[in-house]
Design a protein around this motif. Structure first.
Motif, PDB file in Angstrom:
ATOM      1  N   ARG A  76      10.266  -3.222  -4.644  1.00 46.46           N
ATOM      2  CA  ARG A  76       8.979  -3.834  -4.952  1.00 46.46           C
ATOM      3  C   ARG A  76       9.167  -5.248  -5.482  1.00 46.46           C
ATOM      4  NH1 ARG A  76       7.996   1.541  -6.391  1.00 46.46           N
ATOM      5  NH2 ARG A  76       6.127   2.433  -5.434  1.00 46.46           N
ATOM      6  N   PHE A  77       8.391  -6.165  -4.926  1.00 42.63           N
ATOM      7  CA  PHE A  77       8.354  -7.541  -5.411  1.00 42.63           C
ATOM      8  C   PHE A  77       6.896  -7.843  -5.734  1.00 42.63           C
ATOM      9  CE2 PHE A  77      12.133  -7.218  -2.819  1.00 42.63           C
ATOM     10  CZ  PHE A  77      13.092  -7.910  -3.555  1.00 42.63           C
ATOM     11  N   PRO A  78       6.475  -7.524  -6.967  1.00 36.05           N
ATOM     12  CA  PRO A  78       5.052  -7.644  -7.331  1.00 36.05           C
ATOM     13  C   PRO A  78       4.444  -8.995  -7.023  1.00 36.05           C
ATOM     14  CG  PRO A  78       6.268  -6.515  -9.061  1.00 36.05           C
ATOM     15  CD  PRO A  78       7.288  -7.024  -8.081  1.00 36.05           C
ATOM     16  N   GLU A  79       5.239 -10.056  -7.164  1.00 38.53           N
ATOM     17  CA  GLU A  79       4.698 -11.393  -6.925  1.00 38.53           C
ATOM     18  C   GLU A  79       4.359 -11.624  -5.450  1.00 38.53           C
ATOM     19  OE1 GLU A  79       9.164 -11.565  -6.643  1.00 38.53           O
ATOM     20  OE2 GLU A  79       7.672 -10.671  -7.972  1.00 38.53           O
ATOM     21  N   LYS A  80       4.934 -10.799  -4.554  1.00 36.41           N
ATOM     22  CA  LYS A  80       4.661 -10.938  -3.120  1.00 36.41           C
ATOM     23  C   LYS A  80       3.597  -9.959  -2.631  1.00 36.41           C
ATOM     24  CE  LYS A  80       8.045 -11.427  -0.287  1.00 36.41           C
ATOM     25  NZ  LYS A  80       9.257 -11.167   0.500  1.00 36.41           N
ATOM     26  N   GLN A  81       3.238  -9.004  -3.479  1.00 40.36           N
ATOM     27  CA  GLN A  81       2.318  -7.963  -3.042  1.00 40.36           C
ATOM     28  C   GLN A  81       0.864  -8.406  -3.141  1.00 40.36           C
ATOM     29  OE1 GLN A  81       3.481  -4.677  -5.602  1.00 40.36           O
ATOM     30  NE2 GLN A  81       4.660  -3.746  -3.961  1.00 40.36           N
ATOM     31  N   SER A  82       0.091  -7.953  -2.199  1.00 37.51           N
ATOM     32  CA  SER A  82      -1.355  -8.166  -2.263  1.00 37.51           C
ATOM     33  C   SER A  82      -1.997  -7.008  -3.013  1.00 37.51           C
ATOM     34  CB  SER A  82      -1.945  -8.242  -0.849  1.00 37.51           C
ATOM     35  OG  SER A  82      -1.374  -9.300  -0.117  1.00 37.51           O
ATOM     36  N   GLU A  83      -3.156  -7.268  -3.570  1.00 36.74           N
ATOM     37  CA  GLU A  83      -3.901  -6.198  -4.224  1.00 36.74           C
ATOM     38  C   GLU A  83      -4.660  -5.401  -3.169  1.00 36.74           C
ATOM     39  OE1 GLU A  83      -5.360  -7.303  -8.526  1.00 36.74           O
ATOM     40  OE2 GLU A  83      -5.930  -8.904  -7.142  1.00 36.74           O
ATOM     41  N   LEU A  84      -4.666  -4.091  -3.330  1.00 41.82           N
ATOM     42  CA  LEU A  84      -5.359  -3.213  -2.388  1.00 41.82           C
ATOM     43  C   LEU A  84      -6.566  -2.583  -3.075  1.00 41.82           C
ATOM     44  CD1 LEU A  84      -5.543  -1.622   0.303  1.00 41.82           C
ATOM     45  CD2 LEU A  84      -4.045   0.094  -0.738  1.00 41.82           C
ATOM     46  N   PHE A  85      -7.732  -2.765  -2.475  1.00 40.49           N
ATOM     47  CA  PHE A  85      -8.959  -2.173  -2.996  1.00 40.49           C
ATOM     48  C   PHE A  85      -9.526  -1.233  -1.931  1.00 40.49           C
ATOM     49  CE2 PHE A  85      -8.471  -6.317  -4.969  1.00 40.49           C
ATOM     50  CZ  PHE A  85      -8.670  -6.038  -6.320  1.00 40.49           C
ATOM     51  N   LEU A  86      -9.751   0.016  -2.290  1.00 40.30           N
ATOM     52  CA  LEU A  86     -10.293   1.017  -1.369  1.00 40.30           C
ATOM     53  C   LEU A  86     -11.767   1.245  -1.683  1.00 40.30           C
ATOM     54  CD1 LEU A  86      -7.364   3.606  -1.442  1.00 40.30           C
ATOM     55  CD2 LEU A  86      -7.769   1.801   0.238  1.00 40.30           C
ATOM     56  N   HIS A  87     -12.606   1.120  -0.674  1.00 40.32           N
ATOM     57  CA  HIS A  87     -14.048   1.351  -0.835  1.00 40.32           C
ATOM     58  C   HIS A  87     -14.440   2.523   0.066  1.00 40.32           C
ATOM     59  CE1 HIS A  87     -14.758  -2.532  -2.945  1.00 40.32           C
ATOM     60  NE2 HIS A  87     -13.696  -2.904  -2.240  1.00 40.32           N
ATOM     61  N   TYR A  88     -15.090   3.508  -0.510  1.00 38.56           N
ATOM     62  CA  TYR A  88     -15.458   4.711   0.232  1.00 38.56           C
ATOM     63  C   TYR A  88     -16.952   4.701   0.529  1.00 38.56           C
ATOM     64  CZ  TYR A  88     -10.898   6.400  -1.247  1.00 38.56           C
ATOM     65  OH  TYR A  88      -9.550   6.533  -1.466  1.00 38.56           O
ATOM     66  N   SER A  89     -17.281   5.100   1.758  1.00 42.26           N
ATOM     67  CA  SER A  89     -18.686   5.209   2.158  1.00 42.26           C
ATOM     68  C   SER A  89     -18.965   6.617   2.662  1.00 42.26           C
ATOM     69  CB  SER A  89     -18.998   4.199   3.274  1.00 42.26           C
ATOM     70  OG  SER A  89     -20.310   4.398   3.760  1.00 42.26           O
ATOM     71  N   SER A  90     -20.107   7.149   2.293  1.00 42.30           N
ATOM     72  CA  SER A  90     -20.493   8.492   2.749  1.00 42.30           C
ATOM     73  C   SER A  90     -21.302   8.444   4.032  1.00 42.30           C
ATOM     74  CB  SER A  90     -21.303   9.195   1.652  1.00 42.30           C
ATOM     75  OG  SER A  90     -22.480   8.448   1.350  1.00 42.30           O
TER      76      SER A  90
END
Length: 394
Positions: free
Chosen positions: A249-263
């Motif tokens: 893991r190289f945190p400085e190279k990682q993108s943030e992941l956001f999960l959005h759920y729809s019903s």
């Protein structure tokens, strides 16, 4: 609803390993494959494997090399440098770069030019039929799709076009007459597994007298990959070399992941979660690209002049349509496609889920996954993600 992500802290990085045991049976006397001990390489402090991978990649030995390394570790850069090294140091050679998609052919051609190889030494197979006067027999580097290399016409075709068959026959004959060493590079192999059908594998045997090395590259191998590796290794005297990178893991190279759920059962341009995400990103002045599971949804966003489509146009101007130009699975006019990912535009479509290098600053990549309505009995029911988990990961 916000869910905690503490459960993923220090979670082990799981991936499909490729091991010598995958090709050697318990009764070693019955094993025809010759597999060296697996070579483990480590990324440097900046998270790149170029130096160590280059050192382990011998161009002199005839074999099939399997490179198993994560996205963002510089394996594509190493492959480009390897192409340059073959071009410069092995005069009597030919390089065949096989990609999963036509969209990646153009990108590879441009990348190869950018590393200092003269344009006259590179042939883009999509020029077949467009530039009939352009000679390709003497070109040292050929960039094509795996389907073309295999003579696979696709799901709805009976056989490859005459132009493609003549092209392959001519460059194969040229290689044999000149006794050239031919290097094959299969990039993003995970996206081509389905193309290696039994009836097309024999097509590769026309190269058996001149093939010197296969280089197979992916970040997401699976069990089916091992079968393809075996097929290809038969052409290199059954010799296999495995080079695998440690995952760090190289945190400085990682993108943030956001999960959005729809019903919602199905998605359209008014789906609440999609609208909220796009509006939020635009309000924060982010650069946006949208990868959709389906062409229909992408087209709806591109046509929209009232909602999110209108807001995207107001911010970015003309939106780049990255959807297939095929009509009834056919290209009606043989002209260069114009629907390729462009780092200078806002891209919306289906054809940039793999192999595209996004270099934008302040960027958000929106991926719209298939909704519940996709779970029907149709073929390719999940759109561009129909080939399973590897498509999602990649």
């Amino acid at each position: 609803m916000n869910l905690p992500n503490k459960y993923f802290t220090n979670f082990p990085i799981e991936f499909k390993e490729i091991n010598p045991e995958d090709f050697i049976s318990e009764n070693k006397e019955d094993t025809k494959f010759i597999v060296d001990d697996k070579i483990i390489i480590n990324p440097d402090d900046n998270g790149y494997i170029h130096k160590e991978l280059s050192d382990k990649l011998s161009l002199k030995e005839k074999n099939t090399v399997v490179i198993n390394a994560p996205v963002g570790y510089g394996k594509s850069y190493t492959i480009l440098k390897t192409i340059k090294k073959i071009h410069d140091e092995i005069p009597n050679s030919k390089i065949i770069v096989a990609t999963p998609f036509v969209s990646l052919v153009v990108q590879y051609v441009n990348d190869i030019k950018n590393i200092g190889i003269p344009e006259e030494n590179i042939y883009d197979y999509t020029n077949l039929g467009r530039n009939p006067k352009e000679k390709y027999n003497n070109k040292k580097i050929h960039v094509i799709t795996v389907n073309t290399l295999l003579g696979n016409p696709g799901e709805d075709g009976f056989k490859n076009s005459i132009a493609k068959r003549m092209y392959l026959d001519k460059i194969t004959l040229e290689a044999e007459l000149k006794n050239e060493k031919v290097f094959f590079i299969y990039d993003e192999i995970h996206d081509t597994i389905q193309n290696f059908k039994e009836e097309f594998i024999f097509y590769l045997w026309k190269w058996s007298n001149v093939i010197h090395k296969n280089i197979i590259v992916s970040a997401t191998f699976n069990e089916a990959s091992k079968v393809v590796i075996k097929y290809l290794a038969e052409l290199t005297d059954f010799k296999i070399q495995i080079i695998e990178s440690v995952r760090k893991r190289f945190p400085e190279k990682q993108s943030e992941l956001f999960l959005h759920y729809s019903s919602d059962f199905s998605y359209d341009i008014d789906t609440e979660e999609i609208v909220k995400v796009i509006n939020d990103l635009l309000n924060r002045d982010r650069n946006v690209d949208i990868l959709c599971y389906s062409k229909n949804l992408a087209k709806s966003i591109l046509r929209d002049n009232k909602g999110i489509g209108k807001r995207l146009k107001e911010k970015f101007g003309i939106l780049n349509d990255c959807t297939s130009q095929l009509v009834l699975n056919q290209r009606m006019v043989n002209v260069p496609p114009k629907n390729r990912f462009n780092n200078e535009m806002c891209n919306i479509g289906t054809n940039f889920k793999s192999g595209v290098n996004i270099i934008k600053e302040n960027h958000s990549f929106v991926i719209i996954m298939p909704p519940n309505s996709s779970r029907l009995c149709f073929r390719y029911k999940f759109g561009i993600f129909s080939n399973g988990v590897n498509n999602v990961i990649q």
